[in-house]
Design an enzyme around this catalytic site. Sequence first.
Site, PDB file in Angstrom:
ATOM      1  N   LYS A   6       0.867  -1.186   0.000  1.00 15.54           N
ATOM      2  CA  LYS A   6       0.000   0.000   0.000  1.00 15.54           C
ATOM      3  C   LYS A   6       0.903   1.234   0.000  1.00 15.54           C
ATOM      4  O   LYS A   6       0.825   2.119   0.862  1.00 15.54           O
ATOM      5  CB  LYS A   6      -0.938  -0.020   1.212  1.00 15.54           C
ATOM      6  CG  LYS A   6      -2.078   0.986   1.145  1.00 15.54           C
ATOM      7  CD  LYS A   6      -3.057   0.723   0.017  1.00 15.54           C
ATOM      8  CE  LYS A   6      -4.219   1.730   0.089  1.00 15.54           C
ATOM      9  NZ  LYS A   6      -5.081   1.651  -1.107  1.00 15.54           N
ATOM     10  N   ASP A  16      -5.456  -3.274  -2.533  1.00 13.04           N
ATOM     11  CA  ASP A  16      -6.879  -3.229  -2.868  1.00 13.04           C
ATOM     12  C   ASP A  16      -7.103  -3.686  -4.308  1.00 13.04           C
ATOM     13  O   ASP A  16      -8.055  -4.408  -4.612  1.00 13.04           O
ATOM     14  CB  ASP A  16      -7.475  -1.845  -2.623  1.00 13.04           C
ATOM     15  CG  ASP A  16      -6.564  -0.711  -3.045  1.00 13.04           C
ATOM     16  OD1 ASP A  16      -5.419  -0.953  -3.448  1.00 13.04           O
ATOM     17  OD2 ASP A  16      -7.014   0.458  -2.956  1.00 13.04           O
ATOM     18  N   ASP A  26      -2.432 -12.424   5.068  1.00 11.55           N
ATOM     19  CA  ASP A  26      -3.473 -13.132   5.801  1.00 11.55           C
ATOM     20  C   ASP A  26      -4.791 -13.051   5.036  1.00 11.55           C
ATOM     21  O   ASP A  26      -5.481 -14.055   4.809  1.00 11.55           O
ATOM     22  CB  ASP A  26      -3.611 -12.503   7.192  1.00 11.55           C
ATOM     23  CG  ASP A  26      -4.518 -13.304   8.114  1.00 11.55           C
ATOM     24  OD1 ASP A  26      -5.034 -14.359   7.697  1.00 11.55           O
ATOM     25  OD2 ASP A  26      -4.723 -12.860   9.257  1.00 11.55           O
ATOM     26  N   ASP A  67      -6.523 -16.113   2.199  1.00 10.79           N
ATOM     27  CA  ASP A  67      -7.861 -16.663   2.409  1.00 10.79           C
ATOM     28  C   ASP A  67      -8.737 -16.441   1.177  1.00 10.79           C
ATOM     29  O   ASP A  67      -9.526 -17.311   0.795  1.00 10.79           O
ATOM     30  CB  ASP A  67      -8.510 -16.025   3.640  1.00 10.79           C
ATOM     31  CG  ASP A  67      -7.979 -16.598   4.938  1.00 10.79           C
ATOM     32  OD1 ASP A  67      -7.257 -17.603   4.891  1.00 10.79           O
ATOM     33  OD2 ASP A  67      -8.275 -16.030   6.005  1.00 10.79           O
TER      34      ASP A  67
END
Length: 360
Positions: free
Chosen positions: A195, A227, A251, A255
């Site tokens: 980011k 993002d 993390d 997922d």
Amino acid sequence: MAHKIAVIPGDGIGPEIVAEACKVLDAAAAKFGFELEYTKLLMGGASIDVNGVPLTDETIAQAKASEAVLMGSIGGDANTSSWYKLEPQLRPEAGLLKIRKALNLFANLRPAYLYEELKAACPLRDEIIGEGFDMMIMRELTGGLYFGARETSIENGIRKAVDTLVYNEEEIRRIAVKGFEIARKRRGKVCSVDKANVLDSSRLWRAVVEEVAKDYPDVELSHMLVDNCAMQLVRDPAQFDVILTENMFGDILSDEASMVTGSIGMLSSASLNETKFGLYEPSHGSAPDIAEKGIANPIATILSAAMMLRYSLDLDEAANAIEAAVRQVLKEGYRTGDIMSEGCTRVGTVQMGDLIAARV
């Protein structure tokens, strides 16, 4: 000379699925002419039952003396197991956190691969899936927001919480090196996710990754904001090879990536330190409700064992053979209950292990 492997069967379905992974490893060893020496260790609930703690110093020492650790699942039913009446630091999962720290396992690898035979389980549309995808999420595991200083306080009657995101250049450099090295074993592409338009930590991350990239001219480096990466994973997952990122972003993204494969029972993982040493385990849990019923899917653990051969032992040919055997068994229509579909043949844990071992 035999390769020394520490084996932690764990809890729940762990012993069953680890046994099948070892069976497949033995088949690969016989075919490709190497030897494996297993040392069985206790951790998690199994260790609590025997030693009163989820991980002993002796187990850590034995793990360190091995070339790699193959582990099943840790933990039990939090609502019914006596393990969860203990203090948090004495519960099964505390052993997992402790061994990761003790072995300095800072690099977490989570592959996300879509098998042709399991496309129906993928939530994405066919035109997005295309020919499928094969990516590796490379997550920094011991730094960042989860390990920074934190504080909750009250100022002027208002509650306030602070979590600190800290990385130094050496922490970034070592995970970047791992990312580039693994890309060399794959398709030679690294997408570093950060980011950097907002965070100083991400700007440092990007700068250090670019420095490391100079030592790997054969690997293509790109950058992507987190993002946008989250969006691209569901828009065009096939564009990714190795995704390299920090702890919290990893993390979340790992997922998301696992979800688009459609079955957590197929997902392997590895956690590595600065050497070739690693701990290899399935991404799923211990599933105590189906333990000892012979119906658990051992494929995630078998694929974790293949990762062990590739990344810790440099036995790429054997790793390829195991992965090809898994694909062949699926192509022939064999399925455990969790991935069963119409027209396929349902098999149990041991049968699935036998089928894969026979095709190595």
